[in-house]
Scaffold this motif. Structure first.
Motif, PDB file in Angstrom:
ATOM      1  N   ASN A  80     -31.102  37.324 -42.333  1.00  0.00           N
ATOM      2  CA  ASN A  80     -30.669  36.923 -40.990  1.00  0.00           C
ATOM      3  C   ASN A  80     -29.163  36.699 -41.065  1.00  0.00           C
ATOM      4  O   ASN A  80     -28.689  35.590 -41.279  1.00  0.00           O
ATOM      5  N   GLY A  98     -31.357  40.389 -37.918  1.00  0.00           N
ATOM      6  CA  GLY A  98     -31.819  39.078 -37.495  1.00  0.00           C
ATOM      7  C   GLY A  98     -31.199  38.616 -36.189  1.00  0.00           C
ATOM      8  O   GLY A  98     -30.598  39.409 -35.446  1.00  0.00           O
ATOM      9  N   PHE A 102     -32.717  32.574 -32.054  1.00  0.00           N
ATOM     10  CA  PHE A 102     -34.121  32.984 -32.123  1.00  0.00           C
ATOM     11  C   PHE A 102     -34.834  32.821 -30.783  1.00  0.00           C
ATOM     12  O   PHE A 102     -35.693  33.625 -30.425  1.00  0.00           O
ATOM     13  N   TYR A 266     -29.797  27.622 -38.456  1.00  0.00           N
ATOM     14  CA  TYR A 266     -31.208  27.295 -38.630  1.00  0.00           C
ATOM     15  C   TYR A 266     -31.514  26.914 -40.078  1.00  0.00           C
ATOM     16  O   TYR A 266     -30.847  27.373 -41.018  1.00  0.00           O
ATOM     17  N   LYS A 270     -36.567  28.505 -39.812  1.00  0.00           N
ATOM     18  CA  LYS A 270     -36.149  28.858 -38.452  1.00  0.00           C
ATOM     19  C   LYS A 270     -36.097  27.671 -37.488  1.00  0.00           C
ATOM     20  O   LYS A 270     -36.004  27.857 -36.279  1.00  0.00           O
ATOM     21  N   GLU A 272     -34.146  25.001 -35.600  1.00  0.00           N
ATOM     22  CA  GLU A 272     -32.752  24.938 -35.177  1.00  0.00           C
ATOM     23  C   GLU A 272     -32.073  23.667 -35.678  1.00  0.00           C
ATOM     24  O   GLU A 272     -32.653  22.586 -35.672  1.00  0.00           O
ATOM     25  N   LYS A 374     -29.132  31.444 -41.087  1.00  0.00           N
ATOM     26  CA  LYS A 374     -30.434  30.851 -41.423  1.00  0.00           C
ATOM     27  C   LYS A 374     -30.414  30.533 -42.909  1.00  0.00           C
ATOM     28  O   LYS A 374     -30.276  31.441 -43.735  1.00  0.00           O
TER      29      LYS A 374
END
Length: 399
Positions: A80, A98, A102, A266, A270, A272, A374
């Protein structure tokens, strides 16, 4: 009586002249008192000369080797972020995968600026070095001649650059004691300076006796840039570095303006990561950029006319030799110095979920950039790609 009066008048006149001279000398030393015309500001210059063209066969071979490494490290398109490998300014491999966000499914592309974390230090150091090269400041100049509040008399610009100042990390002394800082308030660079000057924040160790990596050093360098250029850090970096090099997707994060629009970071799962009270401090972090823009920066930084040969040699000199070892720090750049005489120059970064790696191999003309928003430590593994271009003791097949 007349003789005595004349003598007194003469003494007073001499005293006035001495004081006036001192004040003039003080103004001369304290560079912040002088107006610095914009036209005299040093600017980075793109690499002018044509570089040796890579053959198609060579480029394809290297591309396939890098691609194999990439697929092994980030199988099934699991990265990502962004990665770029170039030689002589020519891109051999790049990949963007990525999401920048998201929730909104915003894809990361070649023009998506990601947080550089501590790779920002390389860029901050570069602006300082350009000011030194242009004789606007001196490498060994005491910081308190520029930042008048600065409470540590022996700290120089050089000891900020090479992390030998002895000053403490602002993330620690603002976090532990509410009488020092209320974490409900957003911290700024100027706040850090004022706290050190008024809250009895002592040095961690005597200046220039050892190395200790410390973000406060680069927060102070950012304030020095502002004092000397008479511009905000954001504008100074634009004028000295970003605009001259055509780094159109690079900017200094402005907390009030950008906190809701900058690329999100992130955790590895994933989740945040939001902002906190430390997110407005710049110089040590808070530059956003892309691999392509960093390639422009790296090529300019490695150009023959970037700095004087003497100053350039000091940038890549190891300054922390108290203990025998290979890992070291120059002026805004990390390095590994092996007994064979081979040297490896790089800087990594980590802030919130953002990880970054900047590798510059001047001897081979190679630039390697990896950025992710990420959290992953795999970003740092791109150092292994250096073995494809030179005699470096890494193993590209290592896990």
């Amino acid at each position: 009586m007349n003789f005595i009066k004349k003598t007194n008048i003469l003494h007073i006149s001499l005293l006035f002249l001495v004081l006036s001279s001192c004040n003039k000398e003080k103004k001369k030393v304290e560079l912040s008192d002088g107006e610095l015309p914009k036209s005299t500001m040093p600017k980075m210059k793109p690499l002018q000369k044509a570089e040796t063209k890579l053959t198609a066969e060579y480029s394809n071979t290297k591309k396939h080797e890098i691609e194999a490494f990439y697929n092994k490290n980030w199988p099934n398109n699991s990265a990502n972020g962004s990665i770029l490998v170039a030689q002589n300014g020519q891109i051999i491999f790049e990949r963007y995968e990525g999401y920048a966000n998201f929730r909104e499914k915003t894809l990361i592309t070649k023009s998506t600026p990601l947080h550089l974390a501590s790779v920002s230090k390389v860029i901050t150091a570069t602006a300082i070095l350009k000011l030194i090269n242009a004789k606007k400041i001196d490498l060994d100049q005491k910081v308190n001649t520029i930042l008048r509040e600065f409470p540590y008399p022996d700290v120089t610009i050089k000891t900020l650059l090479n992390h030998r100042s002895g000053i403490r990390n602002y993330a620690y002394f603002t976090d532990r004691d509410k009488t020092v800082w209320d974490r409900h308030n957003i911290l700024t660079n100027q706040d850090i300076l004022t706290i050190m000057a008024t809250k009895n924040i002592g040095l961690e160790f005597k200046t220039d006796t050892r190395f200790s990596y410390c973000n406060t050093n680069y927060a102070m360098l950012a304030l020095i840039i502002e004092k000397i250029t008479k511009q905000s850090f954001e504008d100074a970096m634009k004028n000295i570095i970003f605009e001259p090099l055509g780094m159109k997707n690079t900017y200094v994060f402005n907390y009030n303006r950008d906190k809701d629009t900058a690329v999100t970071s992130y955790k590895g799962n994933k989740v945040e990561i939001g902002t906190d009270y430390l997110d407005a401090v710049y110089g040590d972090k808070n530059i956003y950029s892309t691999p392509r823009d960093l390639l422009k920066f790296d090529r300019a930084r490695n150009a023959a006319n970037f700095l004087t040969p003497e100053l350039n040699a000091m940038v890549y000199k190891p300054y922390s030799n108290e203990r025998k070892g290979t890992k070291n720090y120059g002026l805004g750049i990390r390095m590994v110095n092996w007994e064979t005489g081979q040297n490896f120059y790089f800087h990594n970064g980590w802030w919130h979920g953002n990880t970054s790696s900047y590798i510059t191999l001047p001897k081979e003309g190679v630039t390697i950039i990896a950025l992710s928003n990420k959290f992953t430590r795999k970003t740092y593994d791109v150092r292994k790609l250096s073995v494809l271009f030179g005699d470096y003791p890494f193993k590209i097949g290592d896990e």
